[in-house]
Design an enzyme around this catalytic site. Structure first.
Site, PDB file in Angstrom:
ATOM      1  N   LYS A 422      73.728  38.965 -30.897  1.00 18.35           N
ATOM      2  CA  LYS A 422      74.711  40.037 -30.754  1.00 18.35           C
ATOM      3  C   LYS A 422      74.572  40.769 -29.417  1.00 18.35           C
ATOM      4  O   LYS A 422      75.400  41.618 -29.081  1.00 18.35           O
ATOM      5  CB  LYS A 422      74.594  41.007 -31.926  1.00 18.35           C
ATOM      6  N   GLU A 555      81.898  44.403 -35.908  1.00 21.38           N
ATOM      7  CA  GLU A 555      81.600  43.036 -36.335  1.00 21.38           C
ATOM      8  C   GLU A 555      82.539  42.047 -35.665  1.00 21.38           C
ATOM      9  O   GLU A 555      83.750  42.262 -35.590  1.00 21.38           O
ATOM     10  CB  GLU A 555      81.734  42.924 -37.861  1.00 21.38           C
TER      11      GLU A 555
END
Length: 622
Positions: A422, A555
């Site tokens: 991420k 997300e």
């Protein structure tokens, strides 16, 4: 002499037709009770001759009435081997209704030659015979079970997929001793078909599981193929899941090597579904790096940190310093390591990576040569909250700076940051703080040349705290729904032990200032993973439904593929690559802002550090 195993096989094969057969037998008993009632009322001399000529038609009508009543009251669905007082009550209601309807129909049709006593007594005779038939079956069944298993209790009936050595040892370990009855094997080797393994037949190939399971009354399927390839095991699991029954497996080859026994069957875990061939590690190089050294792990009580400690302990360090903020997590990992590695020197320190002076004191006292930094906040939606973003910067970025600086000041040889996929083009606070932490290490690598600073990136770890797998398990156990954010969301997965081993390998081969990327294999659609877990638990999509809730704040729908040829370079280890990074001096700017650190506008601060790397929509408005 009665062959009880043969009788059990016959009864099992009749089980798919149980309801129709039960109704047929019940109707036969109604007819028998009619004859018995006449015999009781008229005696041997007149029980047949004194009947009216239409008696056969009356009996035929009664059989239809009783069949309809029994079917409406769902009597044929009852399990005879569990018959008790509740079943007798249901039979009494059925016989009373059938008798009243039959009596009323006969009287209304003016069939006066049928004795009223026969009409009145017939339901009672029917009830007695129906109950006796069920009680007799239950006695026979329990006696058969006790002769076969040594116990009259109902057993779990298993069909084993895999007729090799593991299957043979499995049967020897669980057959009749752990509440199991194994009815046979399935195997794709034609040479084994028709043969016997451990005294049990090899019934056919794996693809026949769906047909044979109901035929033999199977309640569970056990996959006993630990030595098979990943593809072969997944194919067997798919076949087993197609039966709609709960699926279990024997331990994998790695688990057997770790001391598990082949008869310790367990539930299917997600890594059974997503497993890959094991990465070949440089065991000698890792041992040279760790053996006899002092190793420190921050966040030692977390999912990754605790597994890192277990993997490190295998290579014989002189001491492991466990640095953890949670008292319970520290206690748990200390207990686990003490049990598995009794002679290992463990130092348990409760500490916070945001406390630089405490870190300096701890590292100067124990002088670790290797430091693995696993302490972090990692739950993406939680860190998106306005109140948590600043805390995430302090813990993930400032905490990394403190731990790395203290490691360099005490002369540590290597410092390894556990990062995340991420951190690539981050769209959330957690990923951005990890990317900033990587930049900190790059800057420190130029200032402290005696210590190698490196970061290791990987994606989702199966079973780690906060991952979807434990959540899916809980939701399936509750009967659903299983919540998935989006039908097309995909993620890269690896197991906790696999991630920990590759982190250690990366620490051995990495150079200072590098970001190493772990090969995560093929991406997995989360919705497909949820469906597989539902099927493996013995449920269908009708029993446990999937509910789509929408993407959460920060997300992504797709995580970037980090280990491809364009964005990374190969290393000597097949599972580890080096990310291509541009050193633009931004890490020095991050260092300047960390001391002192102003987190009043955390997203703006991250945007200033990362520039175009950090998605603009996450920045605070001016």
């Amino acid at each position: 002499m009665l062959n009880w195993q043969t009788l059990d096989t016959v009864l099992t094969r009749l089980r798919p037709h149980r309801e129709a057969l039960a109704l047929l037998l019940d109707v036969a008993v109604v007819a028998l009770a009619w004859q018995a009632t006449y015999l009781f009322r008229l005696g041997f001399e007149r029980w047949f001759s004194a009947r009216p000529g239409y008696d056969a038609w009356v009996l035929l009508g009664l059989l239809g009435v009783y069949a309809g009543v029994l079917w409406l009251l769902r009597v044929p669905k009852g399990m005879w081997r569990f018959s008790g007082f509740g079943e007798v009550k249901r039979l009494a209601v059925a016989c009373l209704l059938g008798g009243l309807i039959g009596m009323a129909a006969v009287r209304m049709a003016h069939l006066q030659a049928v004795p009223r006593a026969v009409l009145a007594l017939h339901p009672l005779f029917t009830l007695m015979l129906l109950a006796m038939m069920r009680m007799g079956y239950r006695m026979l069944y329990e006696h058969m079970r006790s002769r076969i298993n040594g116990s009259a209790t109902e057993q779990r009936r298993a069909l084993v997929l895999g007729a090799g050595d593991a299957g043979r040892l499995l049967v020897a370990g669980i057959q009749h001793t752990q509440g199991w009855v194994v009815v046979g094997f399935l195997d794709d080797d034609p040479a084994k078909h028709g043969g016997r393994v451990a005294g049990l037949p090899v019934l056919g190939e794996l693809a026949q599981a769906r047909r044979l399971a109901p035929l033999h009354g199977v309640t569970h399927l056990i996959v006993a193929m630990p030595a098979a390839s990943i593809a072969e095991r997944r194919q067997a699991l798919d076949v087993a899941a197609g039966t709609g029954l709960p699926v279990l497996t024997v331990p994998s080859s790695a688990e057997l090597l770790a001391g598990r026994r082949v008869n310790e069957v367990r539930d299917i875990e997600p890594d059974d579904l997503l497993g890959r061939p094991p990465v070949q590690l440089d065991e000698a190089g890792i041992a040279d790096c760790i053996n006899g050294r002092v190793v420190m792990v921050t966040g030692a009580g977390g999912s990754i940190g605790s597994e890192l400690c277990r993997q490190i302990a295998r290579y014989g360090p002189s001491r492991i310093v466990l640095y953890e903020l949670s008292e319970y997590a520290l206690y748990a990992v200390e207990q686990a390591l003490s049990e598995g590695f009794a002679h290992l020197d463990l130092v348990c320190v409760i500490g916070d990576v945001k406390d630089l002076e405490h870190l300096r004191s701890t590292l100067s006292k124990h002088r670790p040569q290797l430091v693995f930094h696993a302490a972090a906040f990692k739950h993406v939606p939680l860190m998106e909250a306005a109140d948590n973003a600043a805390a995430c910067i302090r813990n993930n970025t400032l905490g990394t700076y403190h731990a790395a600086l203290a490691a360099a000041e005490c002369g540590a040889e290597r410092f390894v940051l556990i990062s995340t996929d991420k951190a690539v083009n981050p769209t959330n606070v957690m990923g951005a703080t990890k990317r900033a932490a990587e930049m900190v290490l790059l800057a420190l690598s130029k200032q402290h040349l005696r210590t190698r600073f490196m970061a290791v990136r990987f994606g989702n770890v199966l079973g780690s705290s906060g991952s979807v797998i434990p959540k899916f398990k809980e939701q399936i156990a509750r009967g659903g729904p299983v919540t998935v954010t989006h039908p097309d969301i995909i993620r890269y997965f690896m197991t906790i032990p696999e991630a920990a081993r590759l982190v250690i390998q990366a620490a051995v081969i990495g150079e200072s200032g590098q970001v190493l990327v772990l090969d995560m294999g093929e991406p997995v659609r989360i919705a497909d993973l949820a469906r597989q877990m539902i099927r493996m638990s013995g449920h269908s999509s009708d029993d446990v439904r999937i509910e789509y809730t929408g993407l959460r704040p920060g997300e992504k729908l797709f995580e970037e593929l980090l280990a491809d040829q364009e964005t990374s370079l190969p290393t000597t280890c097949a599972g580890v690559r080096v990310a291509r990074l541009v050193d633009d001096g931004a890490g020095e700017a991050v260092l300047r802002d960390l001391n002192p650190l102003d987190t009043t506008r955390p997203r703006a601060l991250l945007g200033a550090w990362l520039g175009s790397e950090f998605h603009a929509s996450t920045l605070e408005s001016s």
